[in-house]
Scaffold this motif. Structure first.
Motif, PDB file in Angstrom:
ATOM      1  N   ILE A   1      62.179  72.845  94.962  1.00 15.50           N
ATOM      2  CA  ILE A   1      61.237  73.536  93.882  1.00 15.50           C
ATOM      3  C   ILE A   1      60.339  74.396  94.630  1.00 15.50           C
ATOM      4  O   ILE A   1      59.536  73.976  95.305  1.00 15.50           O
ATOM      5  CB  ILE A   1      60.330  72.323  93.114  1.00 15.50           C
ATOM      6  CG1 ILE A   1      61.552  71.774  92.165  1.00 15.50           C
ATOM      7  CG2 ILE A   1      59.472  72.972  91.954  1.00 15.50           C
ATOM      8  CD1 ILE A   1      60.824  70.375  91.397  1.00 15.50           C
ATOM      9  N   VAL A   2      60.457  75.594  94.173  1.00 18.36           N
ATOM     10  CA  VAL A   2      59.393  76.765  94.678  1.00 18.36           C
ATOM     11  C   VAL A   2      58.373  76.980  93.783  1.00 18.36           C
ATOM     12  O   VAL A   2      57.360  77.743  94.488  1.00 18.36           O
ATOM     13  CB  VAL A   2      60.431  77.796  95.183  1.00 18.36           C
ATOM     14  CG1 VAL A   2      61.637  77.612  96.272  1.00 18.36           C
ATOM     15  CG2 VAL A   2      61.066  78.581  93.925  1.00 18.36           C
ATOM     16  N   ALA A   3      58.419  76.737  92.716  1.00 22.74           N
ATOM     17  CA  ALA A   3      57.380  77.047  91.742  1.00 22.74           C
ATOM     18  C   ALA A   3      57.206  76.032  90.519  1.00 22.74           C
ATOM     19  O   ALA A   3      58.232  75.499  90.126  1.00 22.74           O
ATOM     20  CB  ALA A   3      57.443  78.462  91.361  1.00 22.74           C
TER      21      ALA A   3
ATOM     22  N   ARG B   1      61.134  67.751  76.598  1.00 23.18           N
ATOM     23  CA  ARG B   1      61.681  69.101  76.450  1.00 23.18           C
ATOM     24  C   ARG B   1      61.396  69.895  77.612  1.00 23.18           C
ATOM     25  O   ARG B   1      60.842  71.037  77.393  1.00 23.18           O
ATOM     26  CB  ARG B   1      60.904  69.630  74.892  1.00 23.18           C
ATOM     27  CG  ARG B   1      61.001  68.892  73.686  1.00 23.18           C
ATOM     28  CD  ARG B   1      62.183  69.134  73.016  1.00 23.18           C
ATOM     29  NE  ARG B   1      62.374  68.420  71.852  1.00 23.18           N
ATOM     30  CZ  ARG B   1      63.188  67.309  71.932  1.00 23.18           C
ATOM     31  NH1 ARG B   1      63.813  67.153  73.023  1.00 23.18           N
ATOM     32  NH2 ARG B   1      63.519  66.341  70.996  1.00 23.18           N
ATOM     33  N   GLU B   2      61.616  69.207  78.758  1.00 20.38           N
ATOM     34  CA  GLU B   2      61.127  69.956  79.886  1.00 20.38           C
ATOM     35  C   GLU B   2      62.323  70.454  80.609  1.00 20.38           C
ATOM     36  O   GLU B   2      63.301  69.712  80.393  1.00 20.38           O
ATOM     37  CB  GLU B   2      60.425  69.331  80.742  1.00 20.38           C
ATOM     38  CG  GLU B   2      58.831  69.070  80.300  1.00 20.38           C
ATOM     39  CD  GLU B   2      58.130  68.315  81.302  1.00 20.38           C
ATOM     40  OE1 GLU B   2      56.811  68.289  81.133  1.00 20.38           O
ATOM     41  OE2 GLU B   2      58.757  67.655  82.280  1.00 20.38           O
ATOM     42  N   ILE B   3      62.556  71.995  81.260  1.00 19.78           N
ATOM     43  CA  ILE B   3      63.663  72.067  81.923  1.00 19.78           C
ATOM     44  C   ILE B   3      63.155  72.617  83.074  1.00 19.78           C
ATOM     45  O   ILE B   3      62.139  73.168  83.444  1.00 19.78           O
ATOM     46  CB  ILE B   3      64.349  73.234  80.990  1.00 19.78           C
ATOM     47  CG1 ILE B   3      65.807  73.373  81.618  1.00 19.78           C
ATOM     48  CG2 ILE B   3      63.602  74.360  80.716  1.00 19.78           C
ATOM     49  CD1 ILE B   3      66.562  74.144  80.641  1.00 19.78           C
ATOM     50  N   LEU B   4      64.187  72.497  84.208  1.00 16.04           N
ATOM     51  CA  LEU B   4      64.024  72.815  85.601  1.00 16.04           C
ATOM     52  C   LEU B   4      65.221  74.005  85.671  1.00 16.04           C
ATOM     53  O   LEU B   4      66.516  73.603  85.729  1.00 16.04           O
ATOM     54  CB  LEU B   4      64.135  71.896  86.703  1.00 16.04           C
ATOM     55  CG  LEU B   4      63.809  72.106  87.868  1.00 16.04           C
ATOM     56  CD1 LEU B   4      62.605  72.429  88.351  1.00 16.04           C
ATOM     57  CD2 LEU B   4      63.970  70.649  88.848  1.00 16.04           C
ATOM     58  N   ILE B   5      64.617  75.248  86.052  1.00 11.76           N
ATOM     59  CA  ILE B   5      65.807  76.173  86.191  1.00 11.76           C
ATOM     60  C   ILE B   5      65.751  76.876  87.747  1.00 11.76           C
ATOM     61  O   ILE B   5      64.595  76.703  88.312  1.00 11.76           O
ATOM     62  CB  ILE B   5      65.929  77.310  85.194  1.00 11.76           C
ATOM     63  CG1 ILE B   5      64.392  78.074  85.146  1.00 11.76           C
ATOM     64  CG2 ILE B   5      66.064  76.836  83.705  1.00 11.76           C
ATOM     65  CD1 ILE B   5      64.569  79.220  84.330  1.00 11.76           C
ATOM     66  N   SER B   6      66.859  77.455  88.015  1.00 15.08           N
ATOM     67  CA  SER B   6      66.455  78.133  89.296  1.00 15.08           C
ATOM     68  C   SER B   6      65.840  79.453  89.219  1.00 15.08           C
ATOM     69  O   SER B   6      65.882  79.873  88.015  1.00 15.08           O
ATOM     70  CB  SER B   6      68.063  78.526  89.865  1.00 15.08           C
ATOM     71  OG  SER B   6      68.600  79.388  89.258  1.00 15.08           O
TER      72      SER B   6
ATOM     73  N   GLY C   1      59.203  82.910  82.973  1.00 13.15           N
ATOM     74  CA  GLY C   1      58.350  82.128  84.140  1.00 13.15           C
ATOM     75  C   GLY C   1      58.123  80.707  83.717  1.00 13.15           C
ATOM     76  O   GLY C   1      58.289  80.181  82.644  1.00 13.15           O
ATOM     77  N   LEU C   2      57.181  80.361  84.349  1.00 11.49           N
ATOM     78  CA  LEU C   2      56.798  78.982  84.380  1.00 11.49           C
ATOM     79  C   LEU C   2      55.958  78.962  82.676  1.00 11.49           C
ATOM     80  O   LEU C   2      55.339  79.939  82.510  1.00 11.49           O
ATOM     81  CB  LEU C   2      56.012  78.268  85.362  1.00 11.49           C
ATOM     82  CG  LEU C   2      56.370  78.264  86.676  1.00 11.49           C
ATOM     83  CD1 LEU C   2      55.103  77.923  87.626  1.00 11.49           C
ATOM     84  CD2 LEU C   2      57.325  76.962  86.738  1.00 11.49           C
ATOM     85  N   GLY C   3      56.355  77.919  82.325  1.00 11.07           N
ATOM     86  CA  GLY C   3      55.330  77.581  81.010  1.00 11.07           C
ATOM     87  C   GLY C   3      56.393  78.588  79.725  1.00 11.07           C
ATOM     88  O   GLY C   3      55.892  78.210  78.407  1.00 11.07           O
TER      89      GLY C   3
ATOM     90  N   LEU D   1      65.036  73.344  72.148  1.00 14.55           N
ATOM     91  CA  LEU D   1      64.020  74.264  72.764  1.00 14.55           C
ATOM     92  C   LEU D   1      63.353  73.569  73.874  1.00 14.55           C
ATOM     93  O   LEU D   1      62.938  72.357  73.893  1.00 14.55           O
ATOM     94  CB  LEU D   1      63.073  74.698  71.674  1.00 14.55           C
ATOM     95  CG  LEU D   1      61.875  75.477  72.204  1.00 14.55           C
ATOM     96  CD1 LEU D   1      62.303  77.182  72.324  1.00 14.55           C
ATOM     97  CD2 LEU D   1      60.816  75.640  71.155  1.00 14.55           C
ATOM     98  N   PHE D   2      63.336  74.274  75.304  1.00 14.86           N
ATOM     99  CA  PHE D   2      62.880  73.670  76.289  1.00 14.86           C
ATOM    100  C   PHE D   2      61.556  74.557  76.987  1.00 14.86           C
ATOM    101  O   PHE D   2      61.484  75.896  76.702  1.00 14.86           O
ATOM    102  CB  PHE D   2      63.801  73.516  77.318  1.00 14.86           C
ATOM    103  CG  PHE D   2      64.660  72.361  77.195  1.00 14.86           C
ATOM    104  CD1 PHE D   2      64.589  71.177  77.531  1.00 14.86           C
ATOM    105  CD2 PHE D   2      65.910  72.803  76.352  1.00 14.86           C
ATOM    106  CE1 PHE D   2      65.391  70.121  77.203  1.00 14.86           C
ATOM    107  CE2 PHE D   2      66.980  71.720  76.223  1.00 14.86           C
ATOM    108  CZ  PHE D   2      66.807  70.225  76.593  1.00 14.86           C
ATOM    109  N   ARG D   3      60.753  73.952  77.484  1.00 13.75           N
ATOM    110  CA  ARG D   3      59.562  74.541  78.422  1.00 13.75           C
ATOM    111  C   ARG D   3      59.928  74.697  79.789  1.00 13.75           C
ATOM    112  O   ARG D   3      60.129  73.527  80.320  1.00 13.75           O
ATOM    113  CB  ARG D   3      58.260  74.073  78.158  1.00 13.75           C
ATOM    114  CG  ARG D   3      57.037  74.963  78.578  1.00 13.75           C
ATOM    115  CD  ARG D   3      55.769  74.291  78.285  1.00 13.75           C
ATOM    116  NE  ARG D   3      55.680  74.097  76.750  1.00 13.75           N
ATOM    117  CZ  ARG D   3      54.920  74.950  76.073  1.00 13.75           C
ATOM    118  NH1 ARG D   3      54.707  76.287  76.638  1.00 13.75           N
ATOM    119  NH2 ARG D   3      54.869  74.745  74.961  1.00 13.75           N
ATOM    120  N   VAL D   4      60.007  75.793  80.508  1.00 15.51           N
ATOM    121  CA  VAL D   4      60.459  75.962  81.751  1.00 15.51           C
ATOM    122  C   VAL D   4      58.983  75.287  82.595  1.00 15.51           C
ATOM    123  O   VAL D   4      57.980  75.929  82.519  1.00 15.51           O
ATOM    124  CB  VAL D   4      60.487  77.224  82.408  1.00 15.51           C
ATOM    125  CG1 VAL D   4      60.608  77.414  83.874  1.00 15.51           C
ATOM    126  CG2 VAL D   4      61.654  77.731  81.545  1.00 15.51           C
ATOM    127  N   VAL D   5      59.310  74.061  83.280  1.00 10.75           N
ATOM    128  CA  VAL D   5      58.228  73.531  83.959  1.00 10.75           C
ATOM    129  C   VAL D   5      58.342  73.891  85.569  1.00 10.75           C
ATOM    130  O   VAL D   5      57.444  73.456  86.479  1.00 10.75           O
ATOM    131  CB  VAL D   5      58.113  72.072  83.840  1.00 10.75           C
ATOM    132  CG1 VAL D   5      57.649  71.786  82.489  1.00 10.75           C
ATOM    133  CG2 VAL D   5      59.292  70.990  84.216  1.00 10.75           C
TER     134      VAL D   5
END
Ligand SMILES: Nc1ncnc2c1ncn2[C@@H]1O[C@H](COP(=O)(O)OP(=O)(O)OP(=O)(O)O)[C@@H](O)[C@H]1O
Ligand SMILES: [Mg+2]
Lengths: 232, 405
Positions: free
Chosen positions: B133-135, B144-149, B159-161, B179-183
């Motif tokens: 994870i870089v950010a 509803r969280e998602i981890l993307i590249s 971006g984040l959030g 619906l997801f939020r980028v964490v």
């Protein structure tokens, strides 16, 4: 009658120089007894080296045979001849006798190693011989740190250390000045008279030749004269 | 003992010539030990990254999943597999995953996606995603969280959030969406992997596609990869024919085979160096025999056996080889150890490496024992090279040799 140490029977050697036969020795008969101090004399090309090489089992004759203690050398394998030289013959060459990377004492020790003498006895025997020849001071010098005469004296040491039946020396003094050559001959004479070591050496130098108790004169591959001087 | 001393001193007679041949052995060995370590590092990293990112050591699926990765080929009772894995002490950690292909959209763009439903803590013990994870952060307890590249974030311009919508088909053939939020943003060294993968919570993934309590796959890491086949085989027995248990060698056979082949063929580098060395050694030993013809004649005359003379020449070559090889091995391995600390930065080599999945920095992997084996081979080849000169020495006629000036 005792059996001679070394004996040549109708010994012959013809070299082939680019197909041209060169008769270096015409059939020769000669015998050497225990305790002799013999010089083979003769001009250059008369066959001195050839004769010594054949007698020393360094080369094979083209005719006749050599007998050591009555036993003919013909038919012996390379290995057997090598062992014979190692245990029965001492060699002194005209020059470059010594292994350059070994010190004087190591040079003497090396032939004892070849004979299979144990490490402790080896060093003791080598030093003993050097003491006898009065060259202890040279023990740890390498050949390139020694004069020609010193090197030849170490070579004598190497030749006698193995207790050979006979020492063969091809013009051992040829590369030395006459004074140094004289010292070397004194040493050889001493070893012959005090310890009964048999010497057979060659020379074309009259000063050296007159030191022999037996003088064999070669000319064109044949024995011209064979003189014994009992008084010398 | 004296023969050793003689041989040793002989090689130092012509110091310059010996040093030249020694230098070539040393330089050659340093180069090979180094190249070997870099290549090994490269292959290992590329495999390790592949395994560490997703594949892990062993995976379990329902039989037939690979042919048709549909929801009805999911593992119906994951607890059975969990129990089997927990019972095997050779397994260090395992993770269970839900996999679903779909579409990920932002307000501005959308992209095809492979959604991976994970239990973050378990997955962290199996793969390096959490460490990549870089950010932002890893998935937490929120559903509803998602981890993307990082790459995906650029594609979708989020971006984040920010919010994204994931869509995937459900068991019933409908389209499920969430619906997801980028964490968090991750970046692995495998470009292709980053292009499609995104992580969401396990339970959310199950409900998104209507998978109930089922799981698509289990991935596990072992304490020791030497147990790889043993663990795979015993799991096959324990789980029975309903399941498909595969080691990474089964899963990515070409890559696994390539790594193994590369490592096994390292010895070829040494053979090539040895072949190059042979000519130098032949030349050196020939010259040294020719220079000593008279002396060798004297040795023969005073009763040195041919056999011993032969060994003396071989010994000299062996000593040259051993000295050169030892120095080369020590320096080569030292160089590797030194470079292995910070690695070799290949980023100047552009994107090229990232498609290999090694990362821009290659850490040479030392194999001192392997290099010693290679070194012994070179010494052996030096000795081989001395055969001809040794025979030459043996064949000398003592008399001719003494006459020779
Ligand atoms: N290897 C050889 N090939 C051809 N001819 C040879 C060879 N060795 C010696 N000869 C010849 O044999 C003869 C005897 O040579 P030899 O070396 O035995 O004489 P020498 O008495 O030792 O001479 P010098 O006093 O010069 O040493 C000479 O004519 C020589 O040219
Ligand atoms: Mg002569």
């Amino acid at each position: 009658m005792t059996i001679p140490i070394l004996q040549a029977e109708a010994l012959e050697k013809t070299y082939h120089d680019n197909g041209v036969p060169v008769r270096a020795l015409v059939p020769i008969d000669v015998a050497f007894d225990q305790g002799e101090f013999t010089v083979i004399a003769g001009p250059s090309g008369s066959g001195k080296t050839t004769l010594l090489n054949l007698l020393g089992a360094l080369d094979a004759p083209t005719g006749g045979r050599v007998l050591f203690n009555g036993r003919p050398l013909e038919g012996l394998s390379k290995t057997e001849l090598s062992k014979l030289r190692l245990h029965q013959f001492g060699f002194i060459f005209q020059a470059y006798n010594l292994i350059p990377v070994f010190t004087a004492v190591e040079n003497i020790e090396f032939v004892l190693t070849l004979q299979g003498v144990a490490e402790r006895d080896r060093r003791r025997r080598a030093l003993e011989v050097m003491k006898e020849l009065d060259i202890e001071a040279l023990a740890h010098k390498r050949p390139n740190q020694m004069s020609g005469g010193q090197q030849q004296r170490v070579a004598i040491g190497r030749a006698i250390a193995t207790n050979p039946a006979i020492i063969l020396a091809d013009e051992p003094t040829a590369n030395l000045d006459s004074a140094t050559g004289g010292v070397l001959l004194d040493l050889m004479t001493h070893m012959n008279q005090e310890h009964g070591i048999t010497f057979l050496f060659s020379s074309h130098d009259p000063q050296v030749i007159e030191r022999g108790r037996r003088v064999i004169r070669l000319h064109d591959g044949r024995i011209e004269r064979d003189d014994r001087r009992p008084g010398a | 003992m004296m023969l050793l001393r003689l041989a040793w001193r002989n090689i130092w007679r012509n110091r310059r010539r010996s040093l030249i041949i020694l230098t070539s052995v040393v330089v050659g060995l340093i180069a090979i030990v180094f190249i070997e370590a870099v290549v090994r590092g490269f292959m290992r990293q590329s495999l390790d990254n592949q395994l560490g990112t997703h594949t892990a050591h062993i995976q379990v699926h329902r039989m037939g999943y690979h042919d048709n990765p549909a929801i009805d080929r999911f593992i119906a009772r994951p607890e059975v597999v969990d129990a089997a894995l927990a019972a095997d002490a050779r397994i260090a950690a395992s993770s269970r995953r839900v996999l679903a292909t779909g579409l990920l959209s932002s307000a501005r763009n959308s992209s095809g996606i492979m959604l991976v439903g994970i239990e973050p803590e378990r997955e962290a013990r199996v793969t390096i995603i959490q460490r990549s994870i870089v950010a932002g952060r890893n998935l937490g307890l929120e559903p509803r969280e998602i981890l993307i590249s990082e790459r995906m974030s650029r594609t979708l311009d989020v971006g984040l959030g920010d919010k994204v919508v994931a869509m995937s088909s459900t068991r019933e053939g409908k389209v499920g969406s969430e619906l997801f939020r980028v964490v968090g943003l991750f970046r692995t060294s495998i470009m292709e992997f980053d292009r499609v993968h995104a992580y969401i919570p396990h339970a959310t993934a199950q409900s998104l596609i209507g998978a109930g309590a089922e799981a698509a796959e289990f991935a596990m890491v072992l304490h020791a990869t030497t147990d790889l086949n043993a663990v795979r085989d015993s799991l096959r027995v324990v789980l029975g024919p309903e399941y498909e248990v595969q080691s990474y060698e089964d899963l990515i056979p070409t890559m696994a085979a390539m790594v193994e082949l590369t490592e096994r063929s390292m010895i070829i580098y040494y053979v090539i160096l040895g072949l190059a060395m042979i000519f130098g050694i032949i030349n050196t030993m020939m010259m040294s025999v020719y220079e000593r013809i008279r002396e060798l004649g004297v040795l023969k005359a005073v009763g040195m056996q041919d056999r011993m003379l032969f060994w003396m020449v071989l010994l000299e070559a062996a000593m040259l080889g051993t000295v050169g090889t030892s120095v080369g091995l020590v320096l080569g391995n030292a160089l590797n150890a030194w470079i292995a600390v910070s690695g070799l930065n290949f980023s100047w080599f552009s994107e090229g490496l990232s498609s290999w999945g090694t990362g821009a920095i290659i850490y040479p992997v030392l194999d001192p024992l392997g290099s010693v084996r290679g070194g012994l081979l070179i010494v052996a080849m030096c000795v081989l090279a001395a055969l001809q000169p040794a025979l030459k020495a043996v064949r000398l006629h003592p008399m001719d040799a003494i006459r020779h000036l």
